[in-house]
Design a protein around this motif. Structure first.
Motif, PDB file in Angstrom:
ATOM      1  N   GLY A 231     -24.501 -14.492 -17.205  1.00 58.57           N
ATOM      2  CA  GLY A 231     -25.252 -13.585 -16.896  1.00 58.57           C
ATOM      3  C   GLY A 231     -26.696 -14.030 -17.429  1.00 58.57           C
ATOM      4  N   TRP A 232     -27.444 -12.847 -17.703  1.00 59.42           N
ATOM      5  CA  TRP A 232     -28.953 -12.989 -18.028  1.00 59.42           C
ATOM      6  C   TRP A 232     -29.060 -13.864 -19.257  1.00 59.42           C
ATOM      7  CZ3 TRP A 232     -31.730 -11.118 -14.467  1.00 59.42           C
ATOM      8  CH2 TRP A 232     -31.160  -9.930 -13.868  1.00 59.42           C
ATOM      9  N   ASN A 233     -28.026 -14.216 -20.005  1.00 53.30           N
ATOM     10  CA  ASN A 233     -28.506 -15.165 -21.099  1.00 53.30           C
ATOM     11  C   ASN A 233     -28.643 -16.623 -20.768  1.00 53.30           C
ATOM     12  OD1 ASN A 233     -27.780 -13.227 -23.084  1.00 53.30           O
ATOM     13  ND2 ASN A 233     -25.574 -13.512 -23.265  1.00 53.30           N
ATOM     14  N   VAL A 234     -27.899 -16.801 -19.651  1.00 50.13           N
ATOM     15  CA  VAL A 234     -28.493 -18.496 -19.068  1.00 50.13           C
ATOM     16  C   VAL A 234     -29.893 -18.667 -18.986  1.00 50.13           C
ATOM     17  CG1 VAL A 234     -28.787 -17.901 -16.458  1.00 50.13           C
ATOM     18  CG2 VAL A 234     -27.578 -20.098 -17.552  1.00 50.13           C
ATOM     19  N   GLY A 235     -30.567 -17.582 -18.896  1.00 45.42           N
ATOM     20  CA  GLY A 235     -32.132 -17.613 -18.948  1.00 45.42           C
ATOM     21  C   GLY A 235     -32.660 -18.233 -20.161  1.00 45.42           C
ATOM     22  N   ALA A 236     -32.045 -17.890 -21.286  1.00 42.04           N
ATOM     23  CA  ALA A 236     -32.588 -18.234 -22.630  1.00 42.04           C
ATOM     24  C   ALA A 236     -32.249 -19.835 -22.971  1.00 42.04           C
ATOM     25  CB  ALA A 236     -31.735 -17.595 -23.868  1.00 42.04           C
ATOM     26  N   GLU A 237     -31.273 -20.402 -22.228  1.00 40.72           N
ATOM     27  CA  GLU A 237     -30.983 -21.878 -22.348  1.00 40.72           C
ATOM     28  C   GLU A 237     -31.659 -22.595 -21.247  1.00 40.72           C
ATOM     29  OE1 GLU A 237     -26.765 -21.565 -21.190  1.00 40.72           O
ATOM     30  OE2 GLU A 237     -26.257 -20.301 -22.406  1.00 40.72           O
ATOM     31  N   ALA A 238     -32.344 -22.035 -20.453  1.00 43.79           N
ATOM     32  CA  ALA A 238     -33.281 -22.619 -19.443  1.00 43.79           C
ATOM     33  C   ALA A 238     -32.585 -23.935 -18.980  1.00 43.79           C
ATOM     34  CB  ALA A 238     -34.827 -22.969 -20.187  1.00 43.79           C
ATOM     35  N   PRO A 239     -31.544 -23.831 -18.276  1.00 44.28           N
ATOM     36  CA  PRO A 239     -30.753 -25.052 -17.808  1.00 44.28           C
ATOM     37  C   PRO A 239     -31.552 -25.694 -16.490  1.00 44.28           C
ATOM     38  CG  PRO A 239     -29.717 -23.056 -17.006  1.00 44.28           C
ATOM     39  CD  PRO A 239     -30.756 -22.541 -18.044  1.00 44.28           C
ATOM     40  N   ASP A 240     -31.402 -26.911 -16.101  1.00 45.40           N
ATOM     41  CA  ASP A 240     -32.334 -27.539 -15.224  1.00 45.40           C
ATOM     42  C   ASP A 240     -32.273 -27.119 -13.945  1.00 45.40           C
ATOM     43  OD1 ASP A 240     -33.095 -29.318 -17.245  1.00 45.40           O
ATOM     44  OD2 ASP A 240     -31.332 -31.002 -16.520  1.00 45.40           O
ATOM     45  N   TRP A 241     -31.054 -26.764 -13.572  1.00 43.35           N
ATOM     46  CA  TRP A 241     -30.467 -26.032 -12.205  1.00 43.35           C
ATOM     47  C   TRP A 241     -31.222 -24.727 -11.937  1.00 43.35           C
ATOM     48  CZ3 TRP A 241     -28.338 -21.515 -12.328  1.00 43.35           C
ATOM     49  CH2 TRP A 241     -27.666 -21.192 -13.466  1.00 43.35           C
ATOM     50  N   LEU A 242     -31.700 -24.050 -12.972  1.00 46.83           N
ATOM     51  CA  LEU A 242     -32.364 -22.620 -12.730  1.00 46.83           C
ATOM     52  C   LEU A 242     -33.798 -22.569 -12.363  1.00 46.83           C
ATOM     53  CD1 LEU A 242     -31.385 -19.712 -12.887  1.00 46.83           C
ATOM     54  CD2 LEU A 242     -32.146 -19.834 -15.200  1.00 46.83           C
ATOM     55  N   ASP A 243     -33.946 -22.031 -11.198  1.00 48.57           N
ATOM     56  CA  ASP A 243     -35.275 -21.889 -10.816  1.00 48.57           C
ATOM     57  C   ASP A 243     -35.909 -20.692 -11.572  1.00 48.57           C
ATOM     58  OD1 ASP A 243     -37.679 -20.637  -9.254  1.00 48.57           O
ATOM     59  OD2 ASP A 243     -37.034 -21.552  -7.476  1.00 48.57           O
ATOM     60  N   GLN A 244     -36.666 -21.310 -12.444  1.00 47.94           N
ATOM     61  CA  GLN A 244     -37.422 -20.395 -13.357  1.00 47.94           C
ATOM     62  C   GLN A 244     -38.298 -19.091 -12.762  1.00 47.94           C
ATOM     63  OE1 GLN A 244     -36.449 -20.014 -16.545  1.00 47.94           O
ATOM     64  NE2 GLN A 244     -35.170 -21.801 -16.619  1.00 47.94           N
ATOM     65  N   THR A 245     -39.125 -19.403 -11.783  1.00 52.65           N
ATOM     66  CA  THR A 245     -39.970 -18.440 -10.970  1.00 52.65           C
ATOM     67  C   THR A 245     -38.827 -17.235 -10.564  1.00 52.65           C
ATOM     68  OG1 THR A 245     -41.202 -20.259 -10.349  1.00 52.65           O
ATOM     69  CG2 THR A 245     -41.594 -18.114  -9.215  1.00 52.65           C
ATOM     70  N   ALA A 246     -37.953 -17.603  -9.704  1.00 51.18           N
ATOM     71  CA  ALA A 246     -37.160 -16.603  -9.142  1.00 51.18           C
ATOM     72  C   ALA A 246     -36.457 -15.881 -10.296  1.00 51.18           C
ATOM     73  CB  ALA A 246     -36.066 -17.439  -8.212  1.00 51.18           C
ATOM     74  N   PHE A 247     -35.944 -16.588 -11.127  1.00 49.26           N
ATOM     75  CA  PHE A 247     -35.467 -15.835 -12.555  1.00 49.26           C
ATOM     76  C   PHE A 247     -36.401 -14.771 -13.280  1.00 49.26           C
ATOM     77  CE2 PHE A 247     -33.548 -15.841 -16.797  1.00 49.26           C
ATOM     78  CZ  PHE A 247     -32.361 -15.294 -16.416  1.00 49.26           C
ATOM     79  N   ALA A 248     -37.635 -15.320 -13.392  1.00 48.53           N
ATOM     80  CA  ALA A 248     -38.465 -14.264 -14.055  1.00 48.53           C
ATOM     81  C   ALA A 248     -38.463 -13.069 -13.048  1.00 48.53           C
ATOM     82  CB  ALA A 248     -39.701 -15.023 -14.222  1.00 48.53           C
ATOM     83  N   ASP A 249     -38.491 -13.256 -11.728  1.00 43.71           N
ATOM     84  CA  ASP A 249     -38.743 -12.097 -10.882  1.00 43.71           C
ATOM     85  C   ASP A 249     -37.545 -11.180 -11.001  1.00 43.71           C
ATOM     86  OD1 ASP A 249     -40.941 -13.000  -9.912  1.00 43.71           O
ATOM     87  OD2 ASP A 249     -40.276 -13.902  -7.844  1.00 43.71           O
ATOM     88  N   LEU A 250     -36.449 -11.855 -11.073  1.00 43.26           N
ATOM     89  CA  LEU A 250     -35.216 -11.047 -11.527  1.00 43.26           C
ATOM     90  C   LEU A 250     -35.130 -10.255 -12.741  1.00 43.26           C
ATOM     91  CD1 LEU A 250     -32.172 -13.305 -10.165  1.00 43.26           C
ATOM     92  CD2 LEU A 250     -33.523 -11.563  -8.857  1.00 43.26           C
ATOM     93  N   LEU A 251     -35.758 -10.837 -13.757  1.00 47.08           N
ATOM     94  CA  LEU A 251     -35.919 -10.425 -14.980  1.00 47.08           C
ATOM     95  C   LEU A 251     -36.922  -9.101 -15.095  1.00 47.08           C
ATOM     96  CD1 LEU A 251     -36.171 -13.161 -17.584  1.00 47.08           C
ATOM     97  CD2 LEU A 251     -34.109 -11.435 -17.231  1.00 47.08           C
ATOM     98  N   ALA A 252     -37.860  -9.173 -14.232  1.00 49.51           N
ATOM     99  CA  ALA A 252     -38.733  -8.165 -13.740  1.00 49.51           C
ATOM    100  C   ALA A 252     -38.001  -7.099 -13.112  1.00 49.51           C
ATOM    101  CB  ALA A 252     -40.012  -8.700 -13.129  1.00 49.51           C
ATOM    102  N   LEU A 253     -37.196  -7.348 -12.037  1.00 49.24           N
ATOM    103  CA  LEU A 253     -36.445  -6.078 -11.618  1.00 49.24           C
ATOM    104  C   LEU A 253     -35.614  -5.557 -12.743  1.00 49.24           C
ATOM    105  CD1 LEU A 253     -35.223  -7.978  -8.158  1.00 49.24           C
ATOM    106  CD2 LEU A 253     -36.984  -6.334  -8.463  1.00 49.24           C
ATOM    107  N   ARG A 254     -35.078  -6.184 -13.562  1.00 49.48           N
ATOM    108  CA  ARG A 254     -34.031  -5.755 -14.306  1.00 49.48           C
ATOM    109  C   ARG A 254     -34.883  -4.847 -15.305  1.00 49.48           C
ATOM    110  NH1 ARG A 254     -31.375  -8.524 -19.490  1.00 49.48           N
ATOM    111  NH2 ARG A 254     -29.980  -7.221 -20.004  1.00 49.48           N
TER     112      ARG A 254
END
Lengths: 407, 407
Positions: A231-254
């Motif tokens: 879930g959201w914790n994956v962001g803390a690990e900032a894995p290579d495969w994760l599009d950080q811009t899109a993920f930040a947009d999702l965090l803002a929605l949350r």
């Protein structure tokens, strides 16, 4: 295709009323389009595989020569000029293109209506079923997603469906992930179909299917293992495969919707190819299937309009939801049966009935039969809560003695 | 076929909600049937001229050889196995025959649903339109007529349509009248069509048309002259042409419904040939057309069931009625617009919106534009009653200052 008997129809109309009221309160406007659209529009490629399932309506006044010509030209589709809609998205795009000048700049649409698909009959699949869609056209920012998701969550609450969560992902995250894995763009759609099956076939199944596509799966299993539950914790690990811009947009929605149980799920795919950004689905902890979903589809309206317009939509699965709802107890308490003698005076009966209806009750007259118990049991089953006998000398509603109908 | 934009759709759904609630309170049960019926059933002769107007749905998976065979057999109808219903009466008869064992002995049905007719496009005629029917199946006595007429009159009241009256007649009165005039049974239908036109072509026109049918019209003009305006008083004169038994039944209906403006009209005919007893129509003093009608059709259900069942129905003309209704002021007062700056925080906006929705308001967010007046005018037109500005520092709904939107 199904007939709905009174009890089922009452549940359906009750749920539709709740949904309509809730979406409307959240600022959406209901529209309606005809059930038939031009056959050419239904087969324009926007409907995906559903296009093949459209019922075709024959041209009126066809003559044998017209039909023979269609056979000769090997063009049987030309016998039909109209078809029944298979979804509400193609009609919405057509509606928006037709009426744009009369609509607000940001148009929040409700569509609650049946659609038809010529599926093979099987359990849980119907050839006529109701879709409940909300769409926001003309809003490129996150306010569209926020309004759609909060309105949907509030509607599920209003229906009494507690415990639902909304899984969310973004097509951009999927694209970045596939790129990171070295999956060629021409294999993306097939790879996405595989990832979508993670909960059914497991990590090994996904890796095996990807390998079958010729993908180098070294390292993919490890990543896939982290996708499912983090879930959201994956962001803390900032894995290579994760599009950080899109993920930040999702965090803002949350952050904007603290009242909604929003769950990040990087394996959420959604079938339709027209999604361009966020995608989301309704999950319930006790159910193995989704109760609805949607996402952003910025390119689609433009195909009808000739100019791009951002759009985002959410559809709730009405047929699945209505099956989960319990009886409407409030309406049972207000529903009464008046049992009368066969020779009762009709004027007296209708007078009593009118008085009770004016008091806000729902009133059914029943002629007394030998088997009174069967009559009362049937009334209880039909959703009536109380009954009273009408004597031949009963003249006012105040004289009626109501008793509860056992349920 | 029409698209309905938000304002029209809101009026329609409001009216449908009122109608549904009123019929239900009067003890009727809503049912629903699929929009498609078997083509053979739609063309079984019960639908009169409307059968020719049915949209035909092509068989799925037709091959060129099937189509060529249909051409060779001169049987183009065989290309279609389904059709869109053209009324709600044929589906009701099919529904009742299918589900009789699950329904109450006296079944009071509501059907509110679209029907389709392939009419030539013309003003006021639509190819898709909504019918609102109530029917009572299994009640041979006058209680059926009384419940149908009182429920319909109450529904018109609930819609705010005041001043309506119900014209009533009985097919038996028409039959006796034609017999008294010496009109042969084989001419009855054509003679009835003529009488039905009395208000359009006058007494002379009716007499001329009857003479054209070869009827000896001596004395008919005098009788026709007395038909139009005399109403219930004609009974006191007990004219030869009046079926006294049927007239006494109508007087009893009138006595049972003192709250309904029931008007005896011996020239009322109603088009469909399946009526067997009472017939009735809704009139409004300012309108030249009827707002609905119905009657008793005891023979029809039996044609599907194989055993006779009494039946009586009343249909209100939804498309005509919805055009007469005014705006729903209560919903305008509850609808508010929040005007916000383009850079407003989405989380703040949705928070304010959610609080107002919870208070029972309908809330639309509008991004502030240069032409504020145009924005507010459009909101007023769309049925919103008040607006407030959201400042970037507004955090609670209590800080909002609402102003009326001029209409």
């Amino acid at each position: 295709m199904r007939d709905f008997l009174p009890a089922d129809k009452a549940s359906r109309e009750h749920a539709l009323g709740v949904i309509r009221q809730s979406f409307s309160a959240h600022g959406f406007d209901e529209i309606e389009t005809p059930v038939m659209e031009d056959a050419a529009r239904l087969h324009s490629g926007l409907g995906g595989d559903n296009e093949k399932l459209a019922f075709a309506v024959m041209k009126r006044g066809l003559k044998a020569t017209d039909v023979a010509a269609a056979v000769a030209a090997d063009d049987l589709l030309s016998l039909a000029d109209l078809g029944l809609r298979f979804d509400l998205t193609v009609p919405l795009a057509r509606f928006y293109a037709t009426h744009r000048a009369e609509l607000p700049t940001v148009f929040r649409a409700i569509q609650i209506a049946p659609v038809w698909r010529a599926e093979r009959p099987q359990k849980g699949r119907y050839r006529q079923f109701v879709q409940c869609d909300i769409d926001i056209i003309g809003e490129a920012g996150p306010l569209a997603e926020i309004e759609l998701i909060t309105a949907t969550a509030a509607t599920l609450d209003a229906l009494g469906l507690t415990g639902c969560s909304i899984r969310i992902n973004d097509r951009r995250i999927l694209t970045t992930m596939l790129g990171h894995w070295g999956i060629a763009p021409e294999l993306s759609e097939r790879a996405l179909i595989t990832i979508d099956k993670l909960d059914k076939i497991g990590v090994d199944g996904v890796v095996a299917e990807l390998a079958g596509l010729g993908v180098d799966t070294a390292g993919i299993a490890d990543t896939v293992n982290t996708l499912g539950g983090s879930g959201w914790n994956v962001g803390a690990e900032a894995p290579d495969w994760l599009d950080q811009t899109a993920f930040a947009d999702l965090l803002a929605l949350r952050a904007a919707m603290p009242g909604v149980d929003l769950v990040f799920d990087p394996t959420l795919v959604r079938g339709m190819g027209y999604y361009t950004g966020t995608i989301f689905e309704i999950s319930h902890p006790t159910l193995g299937y989704s109760l609805g979903g949607g996402g952003r589809y910025d390119g689609m309206i433009g195909r009808f309009l000739g100019t791009d317009v951002p759009a985002c939509g959410f559809s709730i699965g009405f047929e699945r939801i209505v099956d989960l709802l319990g009886a409407d107890d409030a309406s049972t308490a207000r529903a009464v049966v008046l049992v009368h003698n066969p020779d009762a005076n009709p004027a007296q009966l209708v007078n009593l009935k009118t008085a009770l209806v004016a008091d806000g009750l729902r009133v059914r007259l029943e002629r007394r039969t030998k088997n009174l118990k069967a009559l009362l049991d049937r009334a209880a089953e039909a959703g009536f809560g109380r009954f009273a006998f009408v004597g031949n000398d009963t003249t006012t509603a105040a004289e009626l003695e109501f008793k509860d109908l056992g349920t």
